[in-house]
Scaffold this active site. Sequence first.
Site, PDB file in Angstrom:
ATOM      1  N   HIS A 227      -2.251   7.033 -11.097  1.00  0.00           N
ATOM      2  CA  HIS A 227      -1.987   6.625  -9.720  1.00  0.00           C
ATOM      3  C   HIS A 227      -0.496   6.801  -9.441  1.00  0.00           C
ATOM      4  O   HIS A 227       0.320   6.058  -9.964  1.00  0.00           O
ATOM      5  CB  HIS A 227      -2.406   5.169  -9.507  1.00  0.00           C
ATOM      6  CG  HIS A 227      -2.055   4.677  -8.133  1.00  0.00           C
ATOM      7  ND1 HIS A 227      -2.591   5.239  -7.001  1.00  0.00           N
ATOM      8  CD2 HIS A 227      -1.195   3.721  -7.702  1.00  0.00           C
ATOM      9  CE1 HIS A 227      -2.084   4.631  -5.932  1.00  0.00           C
ATOM     10  NE2 HIS A 227      -1.237   3.723  -6.336  1.00  0.00           N
TER      11      HIS A 227
ATOM     12  N   ASP B  68      -5.696   1.702  -4.398  1.00  0.00           N
ATOM     13  CA  ASP B  68      -4.599   0.730  -4.373  1.00  0.00           C
ATOM     14  C   ASP B  68      -4.316   0.094  -3.012  1.00  0.00           C
ATOM     15  O   ASP B  68      -3.777  -1.000  -2.965  1.00  0.00           O
ATOM     16  CB  ASP B  68      -3.316   1.383  -4.921  1.00  0.00           C
ATOM     17  CG  ASP B  68      -2.242   0.356  -5.271  1.00  0.00           C
ATOM     18  OD1 ASP B  68      -2.617  -0.804  -5.547  1.00  0.00           O
ATOM     19  OD2 ASP B  68      -1.046   0.691  -5.276  1.00  0.00           O
TER      20      ASP B  68
ATOM     21  N   ASP C  28       2.347   6.713  -6.897  1.00  0.00           N
ATOM     22  CA  ASP C  28       2.825   6.282  -5.572  1.00  0.00           C
ATOM     23  C   ASP C  28       3.864   7.246  -5.020  1.00  0.00           C
ATOM     24  O   ASP C  28       4.823   7.584  -5.707  1.00  0.00           O
ATOM     25  CB  ASP C  28       3.456   4.891  -5.676  1.00  0.00           C
ATOM     26  CG  ASP C  28       2.414   3.818  -5.896  1.00  0.00           C
ATOM     27  OD1 ASP C  28       1.463   3.765  -5.102  1.00  0.00           O
ATOM     28  OD2 ASP C  28       2.555   3.043  -6.861  1.00  0.00           O
TER      29      ASP C  28
ATOM     30  N   HIS D 147       0.821   4.030   1.029  1.00  0.00           N
ATOM     31  CA  HIS D 147       0.581   2.581   1.099  1.00  0.00           C
ATOM     32  C   HIS D 147       1.746   1.708   0.639  1.00  0.00           C
ATOM     33  O   HIS D 147       1.600   0.484   0.603  1.00  0.00           O
ATOM     34  CB  HIS D 147      -0.713   2.225   0.342  1.00  0.00           C
ATOM     35  CG  HIS D 147      -0.727   2.662  -1.086  1.00  0.00           C
ATOM     36  ND1 HIS D 147      -1.235   3.880  -1.470  1.00  0.00           N
ATOM     37  CD2 HIS D 147      -0.302   2.076  -2.220  1.00  0.00           C
ATOM     38  CE1 HIS D 147      -1.117   4.009  -2.781  1.00  0.00           C
ATOM     39  NE2 HIS D 147      -0.548   2.916  -3.259  1.00  0.00           N
TER      40      HIS D 147
HETATM   41 ZN    ZN Z   1      -0.022   2.472  -5.174  1.00  0.00          ZN
END
Ligand code: ZN
Length: 1029
Positions: free
Chosen positions: A72, A196, A74, A447
């Site tokens: 994941h 997430d 970001d 996000h």
């Molecule tokens: Zn995230």
Amino acid sequence: MGTPPLASGVCAGGGSVGWIWMNSCTLGSPVLPISFLFWLFLVTPGAWAAGYETCPTVKPGMLNVHLLPHTHDDVGWLKTVDQYYYGILNDIQHASVQYILDSVISSLLEDPTRRFIYVEMAFFSRWWKEQTNATKDTVRELVRQGRLEFVNGGWVMNDEAATHYGAIVDQMTLGLRFLQDTFGDNGRPRVAWHIDPFGHSREQASLFAQMGFDGFFLGRIDYQDKVVRQKKRKMEEVWRASASLKPPAADLFTGVLPNNYNPPKDLCWDVLCADKPMVEDPKSPEFNAVTLVNYFLKLAFSQQQYYRTNHTVMTMGSDFQYENANMWFKNMDKLIRLVNEQQQANGSRVHVLYSTPTCYLWELNKANLTWSVKEDDFFPYADGPHMFWTGYFSSRPALKRYERLSYNFLQVCNQLEAQAGLAANLGPYGTGDSAPLNEAMAVLQHHDAVTGTARQNVADDYARQLAAGWGPCEVLVSNALSQLSYYKQNFSFCRELNISICPVSQESEHFQITIYNPLGRKVKHMVRLPVGEGIFFVKDPDGKAVPNNVVMLPSSSGKEDQWELLFSASVPALGFSIYTVDKVSVQNNLQAISRKHRSHARSRVLTIENEYIRATFDSSTGLLMKIENMEQKLSLPVSQGFFWYNASTGDKKSPQASGAYIFRPSRLKPLPVSRWAKIHLVKTDLVQEVYQNFSAWCSQVIRLYPGQRHLELEWTVGPIPVEEYWGKEVISRFDTPMKTNGEFYTDSNGREILKRRRDHRPTWKLSQTEPVAGNYYPVSTRIYITDGHMQLTVVTDRSQGGSSLKDGSLELMFLLEFLKACTRFLNASSSLFPGRSSQVHRRLMVDDERGVAEPLMESEAGSTVRGRHLVLLSSVSDAAARHRLLAEEVVLAPQVVLAQAGSSLYYSWAAPRMQVRDGELDRKAEPRTQFSGLRRELPPQVHLLTLARWGPKTMLLRLEHQFAVTEDSGRNLSSPVTLNLQNLFQTFTITHLQETTLAANQPLSTASRLKWLTNTGEDLAGILPVTGS
Ligand SMILES: [Zn+2]
């Protein structure tokens, strides 16, 4: 060019909302036949299952455990996008996306059964550019074989609360286009993957369905909801994501993952984890293989009891994992071998395999079960009794506004690029380009970006990316305006107009104002510009005098008087008007006006009104006390003021503090900023304003312009003084006597509307533990309350959190700010990451301990925030017509561009000559002071969502029906509408149309989705009617 199906139509609404879209081409000079594609977003479901052929075989009759290796990544959070990509500042967070991808690819090549998924195209596309042709070929082959699979495939994994649907569609389009261009259909994701984001909107699911996704997997849902779902085995359902689109057009199979997105406890085999590797050697004192395998088998069965098939998933990975992919794969190889060979030989009924979300979904689909249906959303999200993730709806209000303003400007830039042709990219102002702003806007949807949950330096970097994107778009817009007007002006974009700074209007005696309207209908726009003291002469595009006023803004102590010039401009659809301003005198008589109205304020009540609205104020308190809609004979006592919640720093019940993610007030009742406001009234022919000063850091102007059906509240808050340990979370609250039965309404990403009920969730019996924070919902564009007869709607200019905590009341939060001293600023370098297991990742950090690791302070410039709430009071039957069209005008407001006088005529080599009649060119085009890109205005139901250049001779057009089904009874605006596209556009001709799915990565004719049986029995219903004309 073929035989053009020149007219096409869209029929949406009635059924609801529908968007068209088309690809078209641009202009040359003279007009050349142009090919068009035309995209419509509705997707026909079907049993066809292309894309699933490469899935691994499973064992029927056994419990199949699908291991999902994933990372994941970001797109900015504790580090900037670039720092994450290159692996800079690893002392803050060990994370290097370039090495993750390098490492994963070589690990995949070692064993053909290994699989991996990748999500964020902002990172992948960057990595791809750096690869050799040989590596690219290898990766293409991995993708073709399904060993490397893309899921979601947007530029980022976008937030779902603070985002506008238009920006979500844009960011998904950018990422999916990269995949389509690079890998063709092999790279097209079948599954959406939002593991997430902190809560999930219904609109997001609707958009994914319309983009052609077969399924959707989530990580975070409310902890109470999860328990109920586990018990009822409803972790997987069909989400019916639109109340307007006829099923199954917006149906999306949705699964909640068992462990958010983390690996099971003790099975995290990453460099970032401390779990033990598999040791198979029985002679080793570290031998643990039997224990781990038994633990795994137990885990698989305990997990399966919450799901309905003999398949279950384990998410093997987490934030920025797989930098050393070998560690993960080596241990999973062993696990798979031991479970499948050894244990099955011993009679185990568990089969474990490398898989992907897509292949798991395919097995669920093949199970042919009947699924329950969900119609609400997943807001708000709580991960504990005092941990409501409702703070981020409002965090960093300045960044949230900048993002929305940039959305507006990007659409202007895209439209002008489409309309002006290649001359927009290369013209008298240099090289113009819409791509940098498009990419920056896509990044902002992440996000941790628009949510305001990134660190300060990362938030600054997001703002930097937007600003860097504005530059090339300003050049493009300048080129395009010259191209279309035949004037070369000395343009100035005055980016600080919102705070009344614009050197051109303040210092020039003569200047021109070009106002571009990105809507498909003409608009009236009140232009307000900071000027020096004086009297002005304003001329419209025909050279006629336009009434104008100069008003003096109330001076704050020690500052010079500030003046603003006001006039009402009329701008045609998808076009511009040029106004000119001359200063004719330096004298002014407005001091007198101000004085006159100050004395006015001494009577008991004071009012401002136009032909539609009257607002009454109590002059002893200075507060709003009543709003009347005179057209509809409605009158509502409304008291509005500013309050603040004291941000919790933790208490006996829970150590949870309020922060960037979590909203937690220490007391239920907010305190008033002030019980009264010092007021000041300004009334001129063109504006009536009440200036309210509540405190040194909180003021508001309530304003009415002639012809407006809404009341405008322009608030200014900050910098907020914070006493030690007292964080303030400021709200604007409207209190009325309306009987609202605990209900209120909020929009979903600016599109459909959802009903909310206080202390209630539609799908489970809520145990309310935070009566304020637990009733907050995201408000992207509007919130309203109604008593069934009339409706009070507030339209916002950015995303905020909002609620109705008592009947007749409505509140919006706009600022969270904390004293530096009050939050424990951890130096993240020491103990944060080494040795931790990934499950606790976000909890180890500061303020609300959800990860951002620093108090939420907007930067210096952001410490004062200004914005607008537009308030509508109307009958219920008329309300949708009002708020739909108003919100549309707020999101796509006119773009005002100034220029010092002294323009010259301009004709470029590529200047388009408008067609005066079909096929006949106007070769003696005169310079234009007014222009419309449309030959006919669009009807009020139809919103022009996208007009952008797609290729040298193609354009992307998205049209949508913007009213929900049955929403408008007054003017019948919910009914279907047919639109003729033939000769609709002024600067290009459509010769060919092709319809696609919503993100434009698939022709509609070849699109099909998996079918799911639901317990409502509507699965095989048709899709929305689409008519041509
Ligand atoms: Zn995230």
